[in-house]
Design a protein around this motif. Structure first.
Motif, PDB file in Angstrom:
ATOM      1  N   PHE A 146       0.563  -1.207  -0.035  1.00  0.00           N
ATOM      2  CA  PHE A 146      -0.107   0.110  -0.168  1.00  0.00           C
ATOM      3  C   PHE A 146       1.037   0.807   0.033  1.00  0.00           C
ATOM      4  O   PHE A 146       1.501   1.259   0.384  1.00  0.00           O
ATOM      5  CB  PHE A 146      -0.954  -0.125   1.254  1.00  0.00           C
ATOM      6  CG  PHE A 146      -1.818  -1.344   0.660  1.00  0.00           C
ATOM      7  CD1 PHE A 146      -2.792  -1.293   0.891  1.00  0.00           C
ATOM      8  CD2 PHE A 146      -1.593  -2.342   1.809  1.00  0.00           C
ATOM      9  CE1 PHE A 146      -3.854  -2.442   0.619  1.00  0.00           C
ATOM     10  CE2 PHE A 146      -2.411  -3.393   2.320  1.00  0.00           C
ATOM     11  CZ  PHE A 146      -3.704  -3.159   1.917  1.00  0.00           C
ATOM     12  N   ASN A 147       0.151   2.592  -0.440  1.00  0.00           N
ATOM     13  CA  ASN A 147       0.926   3.119  -0.801  1.00  0.00           C
ATOM     14  C   ASN A 147       2.250   3.650  -1.676  1.00  0.00           C
ATOM     15  O   ASN A 147       2.998   3.855  -0.360  1.00  0.00           O
ATOM     16  CB  ASN A 147       0.786   4.188   0.564  1.00  0.00           C
ATOM     17  CG  ASN A 147      -0.677   5.314   0.772  1.00  0.00           C
ATOM     18  OD1 ASN A 147      -1.571   5.130   0.306  1.00  0.00           O
ATOM     19  ND2 ASN A 147      -0.765   5.735   1.770  1.00  0.00           N
ATOM     20  N   CYS A 148       2.733   3.166  -2.326  1.00  0.00           N
ATOM     21  CA  CYS A 148       4.211   2.961  -2.757  1.00  0.00           C
ATOM     22  C   CYS A 148       3.878   3.778  -3.548  1.00  0.00           C
ATOM     23  O   CYS A 148       3.477   4.487  -4.690  1.00  0.00           O
ATOM     24  CB  CYS A 148       4.101   1.215  -3.190  1.00  0.00           C
ATOM     25  SG  CYS A 148       3.648  -0.034  -2.563  1.00  0.00           S
ATOM     26  N   SER A 162      -5.598   3.574  -5.547  1.00  0.00           N
ATOM     27  CA  SER A 162      -4.168   4.497  -6.191  1.00  0.00           C
ATOM     28  C   SER A 162      -4.505   5.467  -6.121  1.00  0.00           C
ATOM     29  O   SER A 162      -5.934   5.391  -6.199  1.00  0.00           O
ATOM     30  CB  SER A 162      -3.266   3.764  -6.890  1.00  0.00           C
ATOM     31  OG  SER A 162      -2.879   2.817  -6.627  1.00  0.00           O
ATOM     32  N   ASN A 163      -3.815   6.720  -5.684  1.00  0.00           N
ATOM     33  CA  ASN A 163      -4.104   7.867  -6.864  1.00  0.00           C
ATOM     34  C   ASN A 163      -2.646   8.427  -7.490  1.00  0.00           C
ATOM     35  O   ASN A 163      -1.330   7.732  -7.885  1.00  0.00           O
ATOM     36  CB  ASN A 163      -4.483   8.853  -5.316  1.00  0.00           C
ATOM     37  CG  ASN A 163      -3.597   8.607  -4.907  1.00  0.00           C
ATOM     38  OD1 ASN A 163      -2.266   8.802  -4.908  1.00  0.00           O
ATOM     39  ND2 ASN A 163      -3.820   8.727  -2.795  1.00  0.00           N
ATOM     40  N   PRO A 164      -2.564   9.095  -8.350  1.00  0.00           N
ATOM     41  CA  PRO A 164      -1.432   9.685  -9.186  1.00  0.00           C
ATOM     42  C   PRO A 164      -0.281   9.403  -8.570  1.00  0.00           C
ATOM     43  O   PRO A 164       1.046   9.310  -9.215  1.00  0.00           O
ATOM     44  CB  PRO A 164      -1.894  10.921  -9.625  1.00  0.00           C
ATOM     45  CG  PRO A 164      -3.128  10.967  -9.208  1.00  0.00           C
ATOM     46  CD  PRO A 164      -3.547  10.708  -8.334  1.00  0.00           C
ATOM     47  N   THR A 165       0.065   9.749  -7.160  1.00  0.00           N
ATOM     48  CA  THR A 165       1.398  10.011  -6.573  1.00  0.00           C
ATOM     49  C   THR A 165       1.564   8.617  -6.004  1.00  0.00           C
ATOM     50  O   THR A 165       2.104   7.689  -5.410  1.00  0.00           O
ATOM     51  CB  THR A 165       1.375  10.764  -5.810  1.00  0.00           C
ATOM     52  OG1 THR A 165       0.148  11.302  -4.325  1.00  0.00           O
ATOM     53  CG2 THR A 165       2.246  12.565  -5.742  1.00  0.00           C
ATOM     54  N   ASN A 166       0.436   7.574  -5.054  1.00  0.00           N
ATOM     55  CA  ASN A 166       0.722   6.590  -4.344  1.00  0.00           C
ATOM     56  C   ASN A 166      -0.175   5.673  -5.104  1.00  0.00           C
ATOM     57  O   ASN A 166      -1.515   5.148  -5.124  1.00  0.00           O
ATOM     58  CB  ASN A 166      -0.314   6.549  -2.879  1.00  0.00           C
ATOM     59  CG  ASN A 166       0.116   8.121  -2.252  1.00  0.00           C
ATOM     60  OD1 ASN A 166       2.069   8.559  -2.450  1.00  0.00           O
ATOM     61  ND2 ASN A 166       0.318   8.100  -1.229  1.00  0.00           N
ATOM     62  N   LYS A 167       0.641   4.169  -4.936  1.00  0.00           N
ATOM     63  CA  LYS A 167       0.069   3.424  -5.687  1.00  0.00           C
ATOM     64  C   LYS A 167      -0.066   1.719  -4.963  1.00  0.00           C
ATOM     65  O   LYS A 167       0.993   1.701  -3.441  1.00  0.00           O
ATOM     66  CB  LYS A 167       1.238   2.740  -7.298  1.00  0.00           C
ATOM     67  CG  LYS A 167       1.484   3.876  -7.809  1.00  0.00           C
ATOM     68  CD  LYS A 167       0.443   4.793  -8.498  1.00  0.00           C
ATOM     69  CE  LYS A 167       0.261   5.553 -10.198  1.00  0.00           C
ATOM     70  NZ  LYS A 167      -0.837   5.699 -10.561  1.00  0.00           N
ATOM     71  N   CYS A 187       6.655   1.718   0.198  1.00  0.00           N
ATOM     72  CA  CYS A 187       5.770   1.021   0.862  1.00  0.00           C
ATOM     73  C   CYS A 187       5.390   1.593   1.990  1.00  0.00           C
ATOM     74  O   CYS A 187       6.251   1.392   2.618  1.00  0.00           O
ATOM     75  CB  CYS A 187       5.223  -0.294  -0.067  1.00  0.00           C
ATOM     76  SG  CYS A 187       5.259  -0.619  -0.950  1.00  0.00           S
ATOM     77  N   ASP A 188       4.193   2.349   2.527  1.00  0.00           N
ATOM     78  CA  ASP A 188       4.281   2.479   3.624  1.00  0.00           C
ATOM     79  C   ASP A 188       4.124   1.126   4.556  1.00  0.00           C
ATOM     80  O   ASP A 188       3.478   0.551   5.305  1.00  0.00           O
ATOM     81  CB  ASP A 188       2.617   2.697   3.843  1.00  0.00           C
ATOM     82  CG  ASP A 188       2.439   4.727   3.741  1.00  0.00           C
ATOM     83  OD1 ASP A 188       3.483   5.196   3.988  1.00  0.00           O
ATOM     84  OD2 ASP A 188       1.875   5.416   3.658  1.00  0.00           O
ATOM     85  N   GLU A 189       2.696   0.404   3.962  1.00  0.00           N
ATOM     86  CA  GLU A 189       2.968  -1.513   4.340  1.00  0.00           C
ATOM     87  C   GLU A 189       2.251  -2.372   4.005  1.00  0.00           C
ATOM     88  O   GLU A 189       2.131  -1.888   2.168  1.00  0.00           O
ATOM     89  CB  GLU A 189       1.338  -1.406   4.926  1.00  0.00           C
ATOM     90  CG  GLU A 189       1.354  -1.916   6.584  1.00  0.00           C
ATOM     91  CD  GLU A 189      -0.285  -1.875   7.097  1.00  0.00           C
ATOM     92  OE1 GLU A 189      -1.095  -0.852   6.398  1.00  0.00           O
ATOM     93  OE2 GLU A 189      -0.481  -2.536   7.369  1.00  0.00           O
TER      94      GLU A 189
HETATM   95  C1  NAG Z   1       0.474   9.118  -0.046  1.00  0.00           C
HETATM   96  O1  NAG Z   1       1.340   8.834   0.999  1.00  0.00           O
HETATM   97  C2  NAG Z   1       2.331   9.367   1.835  1.00  0.00           C
HETATM   98  C3  NAG Z   1       2.650   8.720   2.913  1.00  0.00           C
HETATM   99  O2  NAG Z   1       2.183   7.591   3.994  1.00  0.00           O
HETATM  100  C4  NAG Z   1       1.232  10.468   2.813  1.00  0.00           C
HETATM  101  O3  NAG Z   1       2.047  11.212   3.239  1.00  0.00           O
HETATM  102  C5  NAG Z   1       0.580  10.994   1.720  1.00  0.00           C
HETATM  103  O4  NAG Z   1       0.436  11.886   2.517  1.00  0.00           O
HETATM  104  C6  NAG Z   1      -0.227  10.511   0.433  1.00  0.00           C
HETATM  105  N1  NAG Z   1      -0.464  11.222  -0.536  1.00  0.00           N
HETATM  106  C7  NAG Z   1      -1.327  11.008  -1.362  1.00  0.00           C
HETATM  107  C8  NAG Z   1      -1.950  11.614  -2.467  1.00  0.00           C
HETATM  108  O5  NAG Z   1      -2.680  10.587  -0.625  1.00  0.00           O
END
Ligand code: NAG
Ligand code: NAG
Ligand code: NAG
Ligand code: NAG
Ligand code: NAG
Ligand code: NAG
Ligand code: NAG
Ligand code: NAG
Ligand code: NAG
Length: 267
Positions: A146-148, A162-167, A187-189
């Motif tokens: 998550f959140n890679c 997912s979104n454009p920055t976090n996959k 990745c976060d997790e």
């Molecule tokens: C993407 O993940 C980072 C780290 O968890 C977080 O700080 C950030 O808010 C996230 N951005 C979006 C657009 O979800």
């Protein structure tokens, strides 16, 4: 042994006289008269029998059943919900088969008793600890990240997480090259879970994983080491959490911290 019909008609007769008794006897299934300390129950449509035991109805300090095999028959206001625990995590009990021995579980977070989520997010691994459980049946080990910062070539992006920055992505552990280094994806997790193989193909992992999570997985169970002597002597294992002693419930109603005098008979 009482069959359901007799126990129901008995309950019905009692209902007319003592409504309170009706409540108690409908909760119980047939109890084995050889083991008066060991109870069987029905929770929703699940049979809770040895080596499982019902957490909320046994005496709080002593139970007949394996350690960690307690099932909480809780009520969510509408229906009885059987819940088992692995480590600190709750699982909805989908089914139990006593012969062959398996229990079908669904991670409570994604189970049919919580509002369905089109984009379920698993929160923990399956922690079997030192419980005598093994995965059973045709299954797939799913690895979630998550959140890679990106998605490696062998993984499948989960668009709704997912979104454009976090996959976020999922893949079968078998797809991952040996010694793959995830560091650059930051990745976060990561969560690893096991599900029944209900996938139409490996490429369908991403659209089909929510359904797979809701179907859950099956475990078969063996005996705990402490239990063998007791069962081999014809008894049923239990535990006293007050004295922290293993108990052995013998045929005829005796309870001992050792073992019984008989020999093991498969029931
Ligand atoms: C993407 O993940 C980072 C780290 O968890 C977080 O700080 C950030 O808010 C996230 N951005 C979006 C657009 O979800
Ligand atoms: C089974 O045991 C429970 C718990 O003591 C008891 O309430 C119930 O009456 C028993 N049921 C039968 C059918 O013997
Ligand atoms: C539940 O257990 C009883 C007694 O062991 C058995 O007769 C019955 O078939 C079981 N029901 C299910 C659904 O497994
Ligand atoms: C059973 O589940 C309910 C609802 O989750 C919870 O409040 C209760 O504490 C649980 N009981 C036990 C013995 O764990
Ligand atoms: C539980 O498993 C048995 C045996 O496989 C099956 O016949 C039964 O339909 C299952 N029950 C549910 C509720 O899935
Ligand atoms: C999934 O992982 C479990 C536990 O690590 C293992 O026992 C099982 O064989 C794996 N299943 C597959 C299909 O790789
Ligand atoms: C990604 O990180 C953000 C910010 O920390 C969080 O709100 C979101 O739930 C995370 N997404 C996933 C799928 O874990
Ligand atoms: C993974 O790669 C990073 C740099 O990208 C490196 O610092 C780290 O030691 C590597 N980890 C392993 C286990 O090879
Ligand atoms: C086993 O047999 C001995 C001798 O007859 C008796 O004293 C003891 O209570 C029995 N133990 C159990 C658990 O039945």
């Amino acid at each position: 042994m009482f069959d359901l019909f007799h126990s129901l008609s008995l309950s019905l007769a009692l209902l007319l006289l003592f409504p309170f008794f009706f409540f108690i006897s409908i909760a119980a299934q047939s109890n084995d008269t050889n083991f008066p300390g060991c109870f069987s129950y029905r929770c929703a449509n699940i049979n809770i029998s040895y080596p499982f035991w019902r957490m909320d109805s046994e005496t709080p300090t002593q139970y007949c059943g394996y350690e960690g095999f307690g099932i909480n028959c809780s009520n969510n206001g509408e229906e009885d919900v059987p819940i088992a625990y692995l480590g600190d995590d709750s699982y909805y009990v989908h089914n139990i088969s006593y012969d062959p021995k398996w229990i079908a579980l669904v991670d409570y977070d994604v189970s049919p008793v919580v509002p369905p989520d089109v984009c379920p997010r698993v929160r923990h691994n399956i922690d079997l600890g030192d419980m005598p459980f093994n995965f059973w049946g045709q299954n797939v080990n799913l690895s979630f990240h998550f959140n890679c910062t990106g998605v490696p070539y062998f993984a499948h992006e989960i668009k709704c997480l997912s979104n454009p920055t976090n996959k976020s992505c999922v893949h079968s552990l078998n797809e991952e090259p040996a010694n793959f280094n995830w560091t650059e994806y930051s990745c976060d997790e990561a969560v690893l879970t096991t599900v029944f193989d209900v996938f139409s193909s490996i490429n369908a992992l991403e659209p089909e994983f929510p359904r797979a999570l809701r179907q859950g997985f099956e475990l078969n169970w063996g005996r705990t080491e402490d239990c063998e002597k007791c069962e081999d002597s014809g008894g049923r294992c239990g535990y006293n959490s007050n004295t922290r002693e293993h108990m052995c419930f013998c045929s005829g109603g005796k309870t001992t911290t050792g073992h019984c005098n008989g020999t093991f008979v498969k029931t």
